[in-house]
Design a protein around this motif. Structure first.
Motif, PDB file in Angstrom:
ATOM      1  N   GLN A  46       0.727  -1.248   0.065  1.00 39.01           N
ATOM      2  CA  GLN A  46      -0.111  -0.024  -0.061  1.00 39.01           C
ATOM      3  C   GLN A  46       0.916   1.338   0.055  1.00 39.01           C
ATOM      4  O   GLN A  46       0.405   2.264  -0.743  1.00 39.01           O
ATOM      5  CB  GLN A  46      -0.943   0.050   1.298  1.00 39.01           C
ATOM      6  CG  GLN A  46      -1.828   1.356   1.028  1.00 39.01           C
ATOM      7  CD  GLN A  46      -2.840   1.190   2.384  1.00 39.01           C
ATOM      8  OE1 GLN A  46      -3.149   0.189   3.071  1.00 39.01           O
ATOM      9  NE2 GLN A  46      -3.392   2.279   2.605  1.00 39.01           N
ATOM     10  N   VAL A  47       1.872   1.393   0.752  1.00 41.43           N
ATOM     11  CA  VAL A  47       2.795   2.236   0.633  1.00 41.43           C
ATOM     12  C   VAL A  47       3.513   2.473  -0.611  1.00 41.43           C
ATOM     13  O   VAL A  47       3.684   3.633  -0.894  1.00 41.43           O
ATOM     14  CB  VAL A  47       3.763   2.169   1.947  1.00 41.43           C
ATOM     15  CG1 VAL A  47       5.092   3.164   2.227  1.00 41.43           C
ATOM     16  CG2 VAL A  47       3.109   2.292   3.346  1.00 41.43           C
ATOM     17  N   GLU A  48       3.922   1.594  -0.913  1.00 41.06           N
ATOM     18  CA  GLU A  48       4.551   1.611  -2.646  1.00 41.06           C
ATOM     19  C   GLU A  48       3.646   2.301  -3.618  1.00 41.06           C
ATOM     20  O   GLU A  48       3.922   3.111  -4.403  1.00 41.06           O
ATOM     21  CB  GLU A  48       5.072   0.295  -2.824  1.00 41.06           C
ATOM     22  CG  GLU A  48       6.229  -0.226  -2.111  1.00 41.06           C
ATOM     23  CD  GLU A  48       6.801  -1.660  -2.290  1.00 41.06           C
ATOM     24  OE1 GLU A  48       7.808  -1.941  -2.996  1.00 41.06           O
ATOM     25  OE2 GLU A  48       5.842  -2.579  -2.248  1.00 41.06           O
ATOM     26  N   SER A  49       2.228   1.693  -3.372  1.00 34.00           N
ATOM     27  CA  SER A  49       1.231   2.001  -4.501  1.00 34.00           C
ATOM     28  C   SER A  49       0.982   3.450  -4.259  1.00 34.00           C
ATOM     29  O   SER A  49       1.031   4.175  -5.208  1.00 34.00           O
ATOM     30  CB  SER A  49       0.004   1.196  -4.115  1.00 34.00           C
ATOM     31  OG  SER A  49      -1.013   1.462  -4.991  1.00 34.00           O
ATOM     32  N   GLU A  50       0.446   3.995  -3.007  1.00 38.04           N
ATOM     33  CA  GLU A  50       0.262   5.375  -2.929  1.00 38.04           C
ATOM     34  C   GLU A  50       1.648   6.324  -3.134  1.00 38.04           C
ATOM     35  O   GLU A  50       1.151   7.526  -3.308  1.00 38.04           O
ATOM     36  CB  GLU A  50      -0.297   5.290  -1.765  1.00 38.04           C
ATOM     37  CG  GLU A  50      -1.618   4.888  -1.467  1.00 38.04           C
ATOM     38  CD  GLU A  50      -2.392   4.899   0.083  1.00 38.04           C
ATOM     39  OE1 GLU A  50      -1.912   5.783   0.727  1.00 38.04           O
ATOM     40  OE2 GLU A  50      -3.358   3.904   0.227  1.00 38.04           O
ATOM     41  N   GLY A  51       2.739   5.725  -2.772  1.00 41.10           N
ATOM     42  CA  GLY A  51       3.840   6.530  -2.861  1.00 41.10           C
ATOM     43  C   GLY A  51       4.557   6.731  -4.181  1.00 41.10           C
ATOM     44  O   GLY A  51       5.488   7.184  -4.618  1.00 41.10           O
ATOM     45  N   VAL A 294     -16.957  -0.780 -20.013  1.00 43.05           N
ATOM     46  CA  VAL A 294     -15.995  -1.363 -19.317  1.00 43.05           C
ATOM     47  C   VAL A 294     -15.394  -0.343 -18.284  1.00 43.05           C
ATOM     48  O   VAL A 294     -14.874   0.836 -18.802  1.00 43.05           O
ATOM     49  CB  VAL A 294     -15.113  -2.009 -20.227  1.00 43.05           C
ATOM     50  CG1 VAL A 294     -13.968  -2.598 -19.309  1.00 43.05           C
ATOM     51  CG2 VAL A 294     -15.812  -2.773 -20.910  1.00 43.05           C
ATOM     52  N   GLY A 295     -15.367  -0.447 -17.113  1.00 39.30           N
ATOM     53  CA  GLY A 295     -14.520   0.279 -16.149  1.00 39.30           C
ATOM     54  C   GLY A 295     -13.310  -0.463 -15.771  1.00 39.30           C
ATOM     55  O   GLY A 295     -13.202  -1.522 -15.575  1.00 39.30           O
ATOM     56  N   TYR A 296     -12.217   0.245 -15.779  1.00 39.27           N
ATOM     57  CA  TYR A 296     -10.929  -0.429 -15.570  1.00 39.27           C
ATOM     58  C   TYR A 296     -10.236   0.039 -14.442  1.00 39.27           C
ATOM     59  O   TYR A 296     -10.087   1.146 -14.084  1.00 39.27           O
ATOM     60  CB  TYR A 296      -9.955  -0.066 -17.018  1.00 39.27           C
ATOM     61  CG  TYR A 296      -8.552  -0.622 -16.878  1.00 39.27           C
ATOM     62  CD1 TYR A 296      -8.743  -2.193 -17.105  1.00 39.27           C
ATOM     63  CD2 TYR A 296      -7.435  -0.010 -16.555  1.00 39.27           C
ATOM     64  CE1 TYR A 296      -7.355  -2.751 -17.246  1.00 39.27           C
ATOM     65  CE2 TYR A 296      -6.358  -0.587 -16.629  1.00 39.27           C
ATOM     66  CZ  TYR A 296      -6.050  -2.094 -16.914  1.00 39.27           C
ATOM     67  OH  TYR A 296      -5.044  -2.718 -16.897  1.00 39.27           O
ATOM     68  N   GLY A 297      -9.563  -1.062 -13.759  1.00 35.45           N
ATOM     69  CA  GLY A 297      -8.852  -0.750 -12.408  1.00 35.45           C
ATOM     70  C   GLY A 297      -7.665  -1.677 -12.534  1.00 35.45           C
ATOM     71  O   GLY A 297      -7.417  -2.697 -12.917  1.00 35.45           O
ATOM     72  N   LEU A 298      -6.547  -0.790 -12.288  1.00 36.82           N
ATOM     73  CA  LEU A 298      -4.988  -1.583 -12.100  1.00 36.82           C
ATOM     74  C   LEU A 298      -4.277  -1.000 -10.916  1.00 36.82           C
ATOM     75  O   LEU A 298      -4.074   0.270 -11.229  1.00 36.82           O
ATOM     76  CB  LEU A 298      -4.313  -1.783 -13.449  1.00 36.82           C
ATOM     77  CG  LEU A 298      -3.029  -2.737 -13.212  1.00 36.82           C
ATOM     78  CD1 LEU A 298      -2.891  -3.236 -14.435  1.00 36.82           C
ATOM     79  CD2 LEU A 298      -1.982  -1.856 -12.931  1.00 36.82           C
ATOM     80  N   VAL A 299      -4.005  -1.704 -10.111  1.00 35.48           N
ATOM     81  CA  VAL A 299      -3.230  -1.069  -8.907  1.00 35.48           C
ATOM     82  C   VAL A 299      -2.019  -1.987  -8.505  1.00 35.48           C
ATOM     83  O   VAL A 299      -1.825  -3.195  -8.914  1.00 35.48           O
ATOM     84  CB  VAL A 299      -4.135  -1.165  -7.630  1.00 35.48           C
ATOM     85  CG1 VAL A 299      -5.301  -0.037  -7.903  1.00 35.48           C
ATOM     86  CG2 VAL A 299      -4.621  -2.254  -7.240  1.00 35.48           C
ATOM     87  N   VAL A 300      -0.861  -1.425  -8.176  1.00 34.69           N
ATOM     88  CA  VAL A 300       0.338  -2.079  -7.798  1.00 34.69           C
ATOM     89  C   VAL A 300       0.256  -2.830  -6.431  1.00 34.69           C
ATOM     90  O   VAL A 300      -0.289  -1.958  -5.730  1.00 34.69           O
ATOM     91  CB  VAL A 300       1.428  -1.157  -7.819  1.00 34.69           C
ATOM     92  CG1 VAL A 300       2.637  -1.959  -7.110  1.00 34.69           C
ATOM     93  CG2 VAL A 300       1.912  -0.865  -9.004  1.00 34.69           C
ATOM     94  N   GLY A 301       0.302  -4.223  -6.419  1.00 35.23           N
ATOM     95  CA  GLY A 301       0.089  -4.857  -5.270  1.00 35.23           C
ATOM     96  C   GLY A 301      -1.328  -5.740  -5.314  1.00 35.23           C
ATOM     97  O   GLY A 301      -1.692  -6.151  -6.455  1.00 35.23           O
ATOM     98  N   THR A 302      -1.813  -5.942  -4.409  1.00 36.01           N
ATOM     99  CA  THR A 302      -2.714  -7.171  -4.161  1.00 36.01           C
ATOM    100  C   THR A 302      -4.115  -6.582  -3.664  1.00 36.01           C
ATOM    101  O   THR A 302      -5.040  -7.418  -3.015  1.00 36.01           O
ATOM    102  CB  THR A 302      -2.319  -8.233  -3.572  1.00 36.01           C
ATOM    103  OG1 THR A 302      -2.148  -7.882  -2.028  1.00 36.01           O
ATOM    104  CG2 THR A 302      -1.125  -9.108  -3.989  1.00 36.01           C
TER     105      THR A 302
END
Length: 376
Positions: A46-51, A294-302
């Motif tokens: 989470q810290v990596e994703s938001e950072g 289609v709504g798209y989402g992609l985040v780093v992490g899980t």
């Protein structure tokens, strides 16, 4: 601006920093970075994703320095990131090539390639396991060995044996012409770490801002859009989780160089969601028909909840009419940025002596004037 009236001035500030450091070390225990990486992987992600920086050891160190405060750790990560030189831009990541360890569809029971539950808490009872309080290093190793032996007898793919490639659920829907077409945007993506937000924002900005937004804020506003403060109530067409390769072109390489000429830097874990929302559209003959947005989402992490909420807001922010706050780009994109929000809220702790005194004087004058009118 500081608390100039505080006795000691700079000495008081230095002492306050010593106090926060003493609070960190008061227990006499040293939590090493490897332990944080091993035991708190989702917090680090989470810290990596938001950072906006994939650097596990740095993120774990930030978590340690921040005493577990996510908002402070993200602030530290972004500050550190701003000091780094950007040497390369990676090739476009193809999520079709994701090494999948979890993949589900809420839209179809049977999908090509199969549903893969993978590791998930979705079916757990959410009861606290108090025996974890007495866990030891030896018991952890024994448990890990036991689980490895049990999983070896199953057909569940586990890293590094994840599926190298699985077909997309949306491929079938596109083959029967049920997916609504949006204009293709081939413009160069805007990097919001270098360019201030401006509106209306292109989709590249929307997706970047959502992906690195404060996790709980993205989920909360996405939830609001689903509850009725928006027009997006999706079905998860496909959620896939796994790792994707990051590659760069060789120095001096020509444009569109062959894939085999790229340098492989490593892999990062990502979660990708394609949500389906029923919508009306007008075909070439002017007839109305139902189709699927289609709504798209992609985040780093899980973080699957964040990826799903991101897909909801991606759809919401492409609406032609702004009837709800969740469809307003400025409302959503400004308010999901954790560092911006924390900074503005925290500034309220700084001295506002002059402005408050002005407000107080104005209020006192108003009371006095009304009192005079009453006496008259």
């Amino acid at each position: 601006m500081g608390y100039v009236a505080v006795t000691g001035g700079e000495q008081a500030i230095a002492t306050s920093l010593d106090l926060i450091e003493r609070k960190r070390v008061a227990g006499g225990l040293a939590l090493d970075v490897d332990t944080i990486l091993s035991c708190l992987p989702e917090l680090v992600q989470q810290v990596e994703s938001e950072g906006s920086l994939w650097a596990p050891e740095v993120a774990a160190t930030a978590v340690k320095q921040a005493c577990g405060s996510v908002e402070e750790a993200v602030f530290l990560m972004r500050a550190y990131r701003s000091t780094l030189e950007r040497l390369y831009t990676s090739r476009v990541i193809d999520t079709d090539e994701m090494r999948v360890d979890r993949r589900i569809s809420a839209a179809f029971k049977d999908i090509e390639g199969g549903q893969i539950l993978g590791a998930t808490r979705d079916y757990s009872h959410r009861l606290i396991e108090f025996e974890l309080a007495d866990e030891t290093q030896a018991s952890v190793r024994d448990r890990a060995r036991e689980l490895a032996e049990r999983l070896a007898d199953t057909a569940v793919p586990t890293a590094p044996d994840a599926l190298a490639r699985v077909p997309r659920v949306l491929t079938y829907l596109r083959s029967i012409d049920m997916v609504r077409d949006w204009p293709v945007d081939n413009t160069e993506p805007v990097d919001i770490t270098k360019t201030p937000l401006s509106f209306p924002a292109p989709r590249s900005v929307i997706l970047q801002a959502l992906s690195r937004g404060l996790t709980q804020a993205v989920i909360a506003i996405g939830y609001a859009a689903i509850r009725g403060f928006g027009l997006s109530h999706p079905t998860v067409g496909e959620l896939r989780r796994g790792s994707v390769a990051v590659e760069i072109d060789a120095p001096g390489a020509v444009a569109d160089a062959p894939a085999e000429d790229a340098y492989y830097l490593g892999s990062i874990p990502v979660t990708e969601v394609e949500s389906l929302i029923v919508a009306d559209e007008v075909d070439e003959q002017g007839e109305h028909r139902s189709a699927l947005d289609v709504g798209y989402g992609l985040v780093v992490g899980t973080d699957e909840s964040k990826a799903i909420a991101m897909s909801v807001l991606d759809h919401s922010l492409r609406a032609d009419d702004v009837r709800f706050p969740t469809q307003d780009q400025e409302f959503v994109l400004y308010h999901i940025d954790g560092v911006e929000a924390t900074g503005f809220i925290s500034h309220l702790k700084l001295p506002h002596y002059v402005t408050f005194q002005s407000k107080l004087d104005s209020a006192l004058r108003s009371v006095a004037e009304k009192g005079g009118e009453a006496d008259a």
